[in-house]
Design a protein around this motif. Structure first.
Motif, PDB file in Angstrom:
ATOM      1  N   SER A  40      13.005 -11.209   2.562  1.00  0.00           N
ATOM      2  CA  SER A  40      11.561 -11.172   2.764  1.00  0.00           C
ATOM      3  C   SER A  40      11.146  -9.717   2.663  1.00  0.00           C
ATOM      4  CB  SER A  40      11.190 -11.736   4.145  1.00  0.00           C
ATOM      5  OG  SER A  40       9.813 -11.540   4.412  1.00  0.00           O
ATOM      6  N   SER A  41      10.200  -9.421   1.772  1.00  0.00           N
ATOM      7  CA  SER A  41       9.861  -8.014   1.529  1.00  0.00           C
ATOM      8  C   SER A  41       8.448  -7.861   0.989  1.00  0.00           C
ATOM      9  CB  SER A  41      10.839  -7.406   0.522  1.00  0.00           C
ATOM     10  OG  SER A  41      10.475  -6.069   0.194  1.00  0.00           O
ATOM     11  N   PRO A  42       7.809  -6.746   1.320  1.00  0.00           N
ATOM     12  CA  PRO A  42       6.579  -6.396   0.612  1.00  0.00           C
ATOM     13  C   PRO A  42       6.900  -6.109  -0.852  1.00  0.00           C
ATOM     14  CG  PRO A  42       6.812  -5.125   2.635  1.00  0.00           C
ATOM     15  CD  PRO A  42       8.122  -5.787   2.396  1.00  0.00           C
ATOM     16  N   VAL A  43       5.958  -6.379  -1.716  1.00  0.00           N
ATOM     17  CA  VAL A  43       6.078  -6.009  -3.130  1.00  0.00           C
ATOM     18  C   VAL A  43       5.403  -4.652  -3.287  1.00  0.00           C
ATOM     19  CG1 VAL A  43       5.513  -6.623  -5.495  1.00  0.00           C
ATOM     20  CG2 VAL A  43       6.047  -8.424  -3.830  1.00  0.00           C
ATOM     21  N   VAL A  44       6.173  -3.651  -3.686  1.00  0.00           N
ATOM     22  CA  VAL A  44       5.670  -2.278  -3.739  1.00  0.00           C
ATOM     23  C   VAL A  44       5.583  -1.802  -5.185  1.00  0.00           C
ATOM     24  CG1 VAL A  44       6.084   0.103  -3.011  1.00  0.00           C
ATOM     25  CG2 VAL A  44       6.644  -1.785  -1.465  1.00  0.00           C
ATOM     26  N   LYS A  45       4.446  -1.231  -5.517  1.00  0.00           N
ATOM     27  CA  LYS A  45       4.242  -0.649  -6.849  1.00  0.00           C
ATOM     28  C   LYS A  45       3.521   0.681  -6.682  1.00  0.00           C
ATOM     29  CE  LYS A  45       2.447  -1.677 -11.468  1.00  0.00           C
ATOM     30  NZ  LYS A  45       1.746  -2.683 -12.321  1.00  0.00           N
ATOM     31  N   ASP A  46       4.087   1.712  -7.267  1.00  0.00           N
ATOM     32  CA  ASP A  46       3.514   3.061  -7.184  1.00  0.00           C
ATOM     33  C   ASP A  46       3.293   3.488  -5.728  1.00  0.00           C
ATOM     34  OD1 ASP A  46       3.428   3.252  -9.975  1.00  0.00           O
ATOM     35  OD2 ASP A  46       1.440   2.329 -10.054  1.00  0.00           O
ATOM     36  N   GLY A  47       4.241   3.098  -4.880  1.00  0.00           N
ATOM     37  CA  GLY A  47       4.200   3.542  -3.493  1.00  0.00           C
ATOM     38  C   GLY A  47       3.260   2.774  -2.597  1.00  0.00           C
ATOM     39  N   ARG A  48       2.681   1.671  -3.084  1.00  0.00           N
ATOM     40  CA  ARG A  48       1.745   0.898  -2.278  1.00  0.00           C
ATOM     41  C   ARG A  48       2.125  -0.576  -2.281  1.00  0.00           C
ATOM     42  NH1 ARG A  48      -2.617   3.466  -0.435  1.00  0.00           N
ATOM     43  NH2 ARG A  48      -3.067   5.543  -1.260  1.00  0.00           N
ATOM     44  N   VAL A  49       1.810  -1.236  -1.161  1.00  0.00           N
ATOM     45  CA  VAL A  49       2.079  -2.670  -1.048  1.00  0.00           C
ATOM     46  C   VAL A  49       0.987  -3.421  -1.799  1.00  0.00           C
ATOM     47  CG1 VAL A  49       2.305  -4.622   0.532  1.00  0.00           C
ATOM     48  CG2 VAL A  49       3.223  -2.376   1.177  1.00  0.00           C
ATOM     49  N   PHE A  78      -0.517 -11.218  14.819  1.00  0.00           N
ATOM     50  CA  PHE A  78      -0.435  -9.900  15.436  1.00  0.00           C
ATOM     51  C   PHE A  78      -0.899  -8.814  14.481  1.00  0.00           C
ATOM     52  CE2 PHE A  78       2.362  -6.141  16.393  1.00  0.00           C
ATOM     53  CZ  PHE A  78       1.668  -5.726  17.525  1.00  0.00           C
ATOM     54  N   LEU A  79      -0.435  -8.856  13.233  1.00  0.00           N
ATOM     55  CA  LEU A  79      -0.809  -7.827  12.266  1.00  0.00           C
ATOM     56  C   LEU A  79      -2.299  -7.874  11.946  1.00  0.00           C
ATOM     57  CD1 LEU A  79       2.305  -8.035   9.918  1.00  0.00           C
ATOM     58  CD2 LEU A  79       1.670  -6.110  11.374  1.00  0.00           C
ATOM     59  N   LYS A  80      -2.869  -9.054  11.867  1.00  0.00           N
ATOM     60  CA  LYS A  80      -4.315  -9.148  11.636  1.00  0.00           C
ATOM     61  C   LYS A  80      -5.091  -8.578  12.817  1.00  0.00           C
ATOM     62  CE  LYS A  80      -4.415 -13.566  10.467  1.00  0.00           C
ATOM     63  NZ  LYS A  80      -4.896 -14.888   9.941  1.00  0.00           N
ATOM     64  N   ALA A  81      -4.575  -8.779  14.034  1.00  0.00           N
ATOM     65  CA  ALA A  81      -5.244  -8.236  15.224  1.00  0.00           C
ATOM     66  C   ALA A  81      -5.169  -6.716  15.286  1.00  0.00           C
ATOM     67  CB  ALA A  81      -4.629  -8.843  16.480  1.00  0.00           C
ATOM     68  N   LEU A  82      -4.267  -6.108  14.511  1.00  0.00           N
ATOM     69  CA  LEU A  82      -4.146  -4.650  14.482  1.00  0.00           C
ATOM     70  C   LEU A  82      -5.160  -3.991  13.547  1.00  0.00           C
ATOM     71  CD1 LEU A  82      -0.258  -4.188  14.478  1.00  0.00           C
ATOM     72  CD2 LEU A  82      -1.839  -3.551  16.305  1.00  0.00           C
ATOM     73  N   ASN A  83      -5.978  -4.809  12.880  1.00  0.00           N
ATOM     74  CA  ASN A  83      -7.041  -4.276  12.012  1.00  0.00           C
ATOM     75  C   ASN A  83      -6.496  -3.322  10.957  1.00  0.00           C
ATOM     76  OD1 ASN A  83      -9.337  -5.565  13.398  1.00  0.00           O
ATOM     77  ND2 ASN A  83      -8.832  -4.182  15.095  1.00  0.00           N
ATOM     78  N   ILE A  84      -5.496  -3.801  10.248  1.00  0.00           N
ATOM     79  CA  ILE A  84      -4.868  -3.005   9.187  1.00  0.00           C
ATOM     80  C   ILE A  84      -4.985  -3.761   7.876  1.00  0.00           C
ATOM     81  CG2 ILE A  84      -2.527  -3.943   9.392  1.00  0.00           C
ATOM     82  CD1 ILE A  84      -3.224  -0.205   9.194  1.00  0.00           C
ATOM     83  N   GLY A  85      -5.255  -3.048   6.812  1.00  0.00           N
ATOM     84  CA  GLY A  85      -5.337  -3.676   5.497  1.00  0.00           C
ATOM     85  C   GLY A  85      -4.001  -3.631   4.781  1.00  0.00           C
ATOM     86  N   ARG A  86      -3.818  -4.526   3.818  1.00  0.00           N
ATOM     87  CA  ARG A  86      -2.549  -4.550   3.078  1.00  0.00           C
ATOM     88  C   ARG A  86      -2.281  -3.223   2.386  1.00  0.00           C
ATOM     89  NH1 ARG A  86      -2.377  -8.461  -1.894  1.00  0.00           N
ATOM     90  NH2 ARG A  86      -3.499  -6.661  -2.770  1.00  0.00           N
ATOM     91  N   ASP A  87      -3.317  -2.619   1.822  1.00  0.00           N
ATOM     92  CA  ASP A  87      -3.114  -1.369   1.096  1.00  0.00           C
ATOM     93  C   ASP A  87      -2.895  -0.187   2.040  1.00  0.00           C
ATOM     94  OD1 ASP A  87      -5.684  -1.458   2.069  1.00  0.00           O
ATOM     95  OD2 ASP A  87      -6.594  -0.471   0.321  1.00  0.00           O
ATOM     96  N   GLU A  88      -3.057  -0.391   3.348  1.00  0.00           N
ATOM     97  CA  GLU A  88      -2.794   0.667   4.321  1.00  0.00           C
ATOM     98  C   GLU A  88      -1.379   0.614   4.889  1.00  0.00           C
ATOM     99  OE1 GLU A  88      -6.650   1.564   6.822  1.00  0.00           O
ATOM    100  OE2 GLU A  88      -6.419  -0.615   6.631  1.00  0.00           O
ATOM    101  N   LEU A  89      -0.645  -0.447   4.575  1.00  0.00           N
ATOM    102  CA  LEU A  89       0.725  -0.566   5.066  1.00  0.00           C
ATOM    103  C   LEU A  89       1.597   0.528   4.455  1.00  0.00           C
ATOM    104  CD1 LEU A  89       1.166  -4.452   4.821  1.00  0.00           C
ATOM    105  CD2 LEU A  89       0.661  -3.095   6.876  1.00  0.00           C
ATOM    106  N   GLU A  90       2.550   1.016   5.226  1.00  0.00           N
ATOM    107  CA  GLU A  90       3.388   2.149   4.811  1.00  0.00           C
ATOM    108  C   GLU A  90       4.793   1.649   4.476  1.00  0.00           C
ATOM    109  OE1 GLU A  90       3.190   4.523   8.343  1.00  0.00           O
ATOM    110  OE2 GLU A  90       1.062   4.036   8.522  1.00  0.00           O
TER     111      GLU A  90
END
Length: 329
Positions: free
Chosen positions: A215-224, A270-282
């Protein structure tokens, strides 16, 4: 009148005896001065070599983790709060022991162990007291109404533990990173320094999840840009519990964020409650190209049968049996 000229002799020891005393002391002082200068030069070379090595290591570490959004600046370098949800069962001590053997090698870890139980299991108390890891041992029992009304036939086990751990971190920490480490997973020692780089929410692959193997994020050019998981299920963040970390600062900025009692959607809620966008994930772990945590579920052991100890009075079997029976509550 002719004078005989005596030629110097260079036989061993002879020249030394014929040189004047002042010259011998002068040579000694010169040798001492040269030695001190040489020692000082060597010390400078060693110091320069150490600084060069440290700079090289720092650059290498940054490069290996990829160009995630802001991951190289402003990242935490403090404590990693490892929240482990656990409950009494035959395998509990063995699973926690294995995890402890990993965490013992990470000096900046604070282990938050939360049991789903009415009282603390004695074997867990003893294990934590001798492992040498900074820890806190809490109780986070699942409410009976949640146990009686499972979602999709599944009890949302671990939610009460993790929410209890989150409350403790919010009350006792101001800096660092929170990571949920189940007791039956396998962790690469390299994962924990990576977690320290988390600014808000970091993500990384988890091996042995579903039939796809990872299970993994799909990363392209350093972004999810998407997610790779065996079950999407309409989730905004289809990820494994072991595949993300949150900075304490960001957690405190979102004081209402906790996990929902909804089996299969705990991480997503939980992640949605953290008010984070997909493109903000590190993305960590070299732009999510390395597996540093594995979803290795321990094989379930049936509850132990009670043994008639009448034939084993005053033997070690009495102690061993009582020790194991503590895990079947």
């Amino acid at each position: 009148m002719k004078y005989a000229v005596q030629k110097p002799s260079w036989r061993h020891g002879e020249a030394r005896r014929k040189l004047p005393v002042p010259f011998s002391w002068l040579r000694f002082l010169l040798l001492l001065l040269c030695s001190l200068m040489l020692f000082h030069l060597l010390a400078l070379l060693v110091s320069a070599s150490g600084a060069s090595s440290g700079a090289s290591s720092s650059v290498s570490s940054g490069a290996s983790s990829g160009a995630s959004p802001g991951a190289s600046s402003g990242a935490s370098s403090g404590t990693v709060y490892v929240v482990t949800a656990t409950f009494p069962r035959p395998e509990q001590e063995a699973d926690l022991l294995r995890l402890a053997q990993t965490l013992m090698h990470v000096p900046f870890v604070h282990w938050v162990v939360v049991e789903d139980a009415k009282v603390k299991t004695q074997t867990v108390v003893e294990l934590l007291s001798r492992c040498g890891i900074r820890y806190v041992h809490l109780l986070g029992k699942l409410p009976e109404e949640m146990r009686a009304q499972p979602h999709w036939g599944r009890v949302p086990r671990g939610v009460s533990n993790r929410n209890t751990g989150l409350r403790w971190v919010r009350q006792h920490a101001t800096d660092g990173v929170v990571y949920f480490a189940d007791d039956d997973n396998t962790y690469d020692i390299r994962l924990f320094p990576e977690l320290q780089r988390t600014r808000r929410v970091s993500v990384f692959p988890v091996g042995l999840v579903s039939r796809q193997g990872v299970s993994s994020p799909v990363v392209k050019d350093g972004r999810v840009v998407a997610f790779f998981d065996g079950w999407i299920g309409g989730r905004k963040f289809p990820m494994d519990m072991a595949g993300f970390a949150v900075s304490v600062d960001w957690l405190r900025q979102n004081p209402e964020a906790e996990m929902p009692y909804k089996a299969g959607y705990e991480e997503d809620g939980f992640l949605k409650a953290l008010n984070i966008g997909r493109d903000e994930l590190e993305p960590l772990a070299n732009n999510c190209s390395q597996i540093l945590v594995w979803h290795t579920q321990t094989q379930k052991v049936e509850p132990f049968e009670r043994t008639n100890l009448a034939d084993f009075v005053d033997t070690n079997i009495v102690y061993l049996t009582k020790h194991l029976m503590q895990k079947t509550r």
